[in-house]
Design a protein around this motif. Structure first.
Motif, mmCIF file in Angstrom:
data_model
loop_
_atom_site.group_PDB
_atom_site.id
_atom_site.type_symbol
_atom_site.label_atom_id
_atom_site.label_comp_id
_atom_site.label_asym_id
_atom_site.label_seq_id
_atom_site.Cartn_x
_atom_site.Cartn_y
_atom_site.Cartn_z
ATOM 1 N N ALA A 1 0.837 -1.211 0.000
ATOM 2 C CA ALA A 1 0.000 0.000 0.000
ATOM 3 C C ALA A 1 0.865 1.251 0.000
ATOM 4 C CB ALA A 1 -0.908 -0.003 1.216
ATOM 5 N N THR A 2 0.767 2.040 -1.065
ATOM 6 C CA THR A 2 1.524 3.291 -1.149
ATOM 7 C C THR A 2 0.588 4.473 -0.944
ATOM 8 O OG1 THR A 2 1.224 3.420 -3.547
ATOM 9 C CG2 THR A 2 3.217 2.317 -2.741
ATOM 10 N N ILE A 3 1.152 5.552 -0.424
ATOM 11 C CA ILE A 3 0.411 6.799 -0.255
ATOM 12 C C ILE A 3 1.332 7.926 -0.708
ATOM 13 C CG2 ILE A 3 1.104 6.996 2.197
ATOM 14 C CD1 ILE A 3 -1.646 8.358 2.684
ATOM 15 N N SER A 4 0.808 8.823 -1.514
ATOM 16 C CA SER A 4 1.629 9.907 -2.057
ATOM 17 C C SER A 4 2.064 10.858 -0.939
ATOM 18 C CB SER A 4 0.847 10.685 -3.118
ATOM 19 O OG SER A 4 -0.226 11.387 -2.506
ATOM 20 N N PHE A 5 3.090 11.657 -1.245
ATOM 21 C CA PHE A 5 3.590 12.648 -0.290
ATOM 22 C C PHE A 5 2.448 13.591 0.118
ATOM 23 C CE2 PHE A 5 6.187 16.209 1.229
ATOM 24 C CZ PHE A 5 7.246 15.543 1.845
ATOM 25 N N GLY A 6 1.681 14.051 -0.889
ATOM 26 C CA GLY A 6 0.544 14.934 -0.610
ATOM 27 C C GLY A 6 -0.554 14.241 0.162
ATOM 28 N N GLY A 7 -0.791 12.962 -0.168
ATOM 29 C CA GLY A 7 -1.809 12.179 0.539
ATOM 30 C C GLY A 7 -1.443 11.978 1.997
ATOM 31 N N CYS A 8 -0.161 11.747 2.251
ATOM 32 C CA CYS A 8 0.339 11.570 3.618
ATOM 33 C C CYS A 8 0.193 12.885 4.393
ATOM 34 C CB CYS A 8 1.798 11.131 3.577
ATOM 35 S SG CYS A 8 2.414 10.436 5.128
ATOM 36 N N PHE A 9 0.512 13.999 3.737
ATOM 37 C CA PHE A 9 0.355 15.330 4.341
ATOM 38 C C PHE A 9 -1.106 15.547 4.750
ATOM 39 C CE2 PHE A 9 -0.679 19.796 4.272
ATOM 40 C CZ PHE A 9 0.437 20.449 4.793
ATOM 41 N N ALA A 10 -2.034 15.228 3.818
ATOM 42 C CA ALA A 10 -3.460 15.442 4.080
ATOM 43 C C ALA A 10 -3.947 14.566 5.233
ATOM 44 C CB ALA A 10 -4.272 15.147 2.819
ATOM 45 N N GLN A 11 -3.511 13.296 5.242
ATOM 46 C CA GLN A 11 -3.953 12.403 6.321
ATOM 47 C C GLN A 11 -3.444 12.889 7.677
ATOM 48 O OE1 GLN A 11 -2.451 8.301 6.738
ATOM 49 N NE2 GLN A 11 -4.574 7.644 6.958
ATOM 50 N N MET A 12 -2.163 13.275 7.738
ATOM 51 C CA MET A 12 -1.615 13.784 8.992
ATOM 52 C C MET A 12 -2.369 15.040 9.429
ATOM 53 S SD MET A 12 2.237 15.075 9.968
ATOM 54 C CE MET A 12 3.013 13.516 9.633
ATOM 55 N N SER B 1 -0.908 4.514 9.827
ATOM 56 C CA SER B 1 -1.292 5.756 9.159
ATOM 57 C C SER B 1 -0.113 6.730 9.178
ATOM 58 C CB SER B 1 -2.504 6.394 9.858
ATOM 59 O OG SER B 1 -2.174 6.717 11.199
ATOM 60 N N CYS B 2 -0.301 7.876 8.529
ATOM 61 C CA CYS B 2 0.761 8.895 8.485
ATOM 62 C C CYS B 2 0.699 9.767 9.733
ATOM 63 C CB CYS B 2 0.602 9.752 7.232
ATOM 64 S SG CYS B 2 1.107 8.928 5.719
ATOM 65 N N GLU B 3 0.921 9.180 10.877
ATOM 66 C CA GLU B 3 0.964 9.965 12.111
ATOM 67 C C GLU B 3 2.349 10.571 12.263
ATOM 68 O OE1 GLU B 3 -1.515 9.365 15.639
ATOM 69 O OE2 GLU B 3 -1.311 7.240 15.144
#
Length: 316
Positions: A92-103, A180-182
């Motif tokens: 499972a990959t998450i983009s840099f922007g997606g990780c920013f948004a989740q955090m 998650s991107c914590e």
């Protein structure tokens, strides 16, 4: 996958490992988490709808609860859908922007909840310990100020912290050994000195998590003293039961969150960090509707009234 800069190789996307070290359990974990997420959504949606539709519940206590349900729904949705994808995907990959948004949304809803729970405890303290002056202490204007301050404080803290975290260079490994991107999990991949951020994180955690928690404890201590003066034994037992359930939920949320965020690069094992994260991102949004609503006589009465209205409407 990486982007080349002038001096370093910067990460352009992350891989969320989740529970990949337990492949034989991932199917069961997926099923359990999906059920919990759906129950959480339905429980909080029911609370928001009932309070919105029943005019008699348009008082601070229930309007605080409605805001809490909005926060819990957002918090759970910031974490759970991506976690379900991670559990159902081999890599499972998450983009840099997606990780920013989740955090950003994890911090926004988590920080807002910290302040909101403190405001709710103050509301209960005022109602139980100062019933005669309660309408003045918790007027509509003061209620609106407390709610707005909770959301604004959460937003300001979130914006500063998320931008700061993603201003660090990330090079080398792009595997986040978390669900998650914590912030703490992402910072483990930072190839820069984060000493000043750790000082900020420690100070911020004390202000955002520990300070409201101590205020909640102080409020409930005063509430318990007020309960002890009640003449009715049945009333005392009911009030004690309600306070105990509230404090259990609050302690679970604040305790695990403070353990996670007081030390961004702590020495807890990855599995321990995942379990602590699940406590406040999975269990708390599930438990709060049950604790704050199903044990409440007025909420149960409002739900039954709406149900009866629906039954009558369907039969006519």
């Amino acid at each position: 996958m990486a982007m080349r800069g002038q001096n370093d190789s910067f990460v352009a996307e992350f891989i969320l490992l989740g529970f990949s070290n337990y492949p034989e359990l991932q199917g069961r974990i997926f099923g359990a988490f999906l059920v919990i997420y759906l129950v959480t959504l339905m429980g909080n949606a029911l609370i928001m709808s009932v309070i919105f539709l029943d005019q008699s519940l348009h008082i601070p206590m229930y309007l605080f609860l409605q805001n809490l349900s909005v926060v819990e729904t957002g918090f759970s949705t910031a974490v759970m859908p991506e976690m379900l994808v991670v559990l159902n995907t081999e890599k499972a990959t998450i983009s840099f922007g997606g990780c920013f948004a989740q955090m950003y949304f994890i911090l926004l809803f988590g920080g807002t909840e910290c302040f909101l729970l403190g405001a709710m405890a103050y509301d209960r303290f005022a109602a139980i310990c100062h019933p005669l002056s309660y309408p003045v202490i918790m007027s509509k204007r003061i209620f609106m100020k407390l709610v707005m301050c909770s959301w604004l404080s959460g937003t300001m803290m979130t914006t500063l912290q998320t931008i700061w975290v993603f201003s660090f260079p990330y090079c080398g490994s792009n595997e986040i050994n978390h669900i998650s991107c914590e912030t703490p999990a992402v910072l483990e991949l930072a190839c820069a000195d984060i000493f000043f951020f750790e000082i900020y994180a420690f100070t911020g955690t004390i202000l955002i998590i520990l300070t409201p928690f101590l205020l909640i404890l102080m409020s409930y201590i005063r509430i318990l003293f007020a309960i002890l003066k009640m003449p009715s034994t049945t009333g005392r037992q009911k009030a004690f039961s309600t306070c105990a359930s509230h404090l259990t939920s609050v302690t679970l949320f604040y305790g695990t969150a403070s353990m996670t965020y007081l030390q961004p690069k702590s020495r807890y094992s990855p599995d321990t960090k995942k379990l602590m994260s699940l406590a406040y991102s999975l269990l708390t949004p599930l438990l709060n509707p049950l604790i704050y609503s199903l044990r409440n006589k007025e909420m149960k009465r409002a739900v039954m009234k709406l149900w009866e209205r629906k039954v009558v409407f369907n039969t006519t």
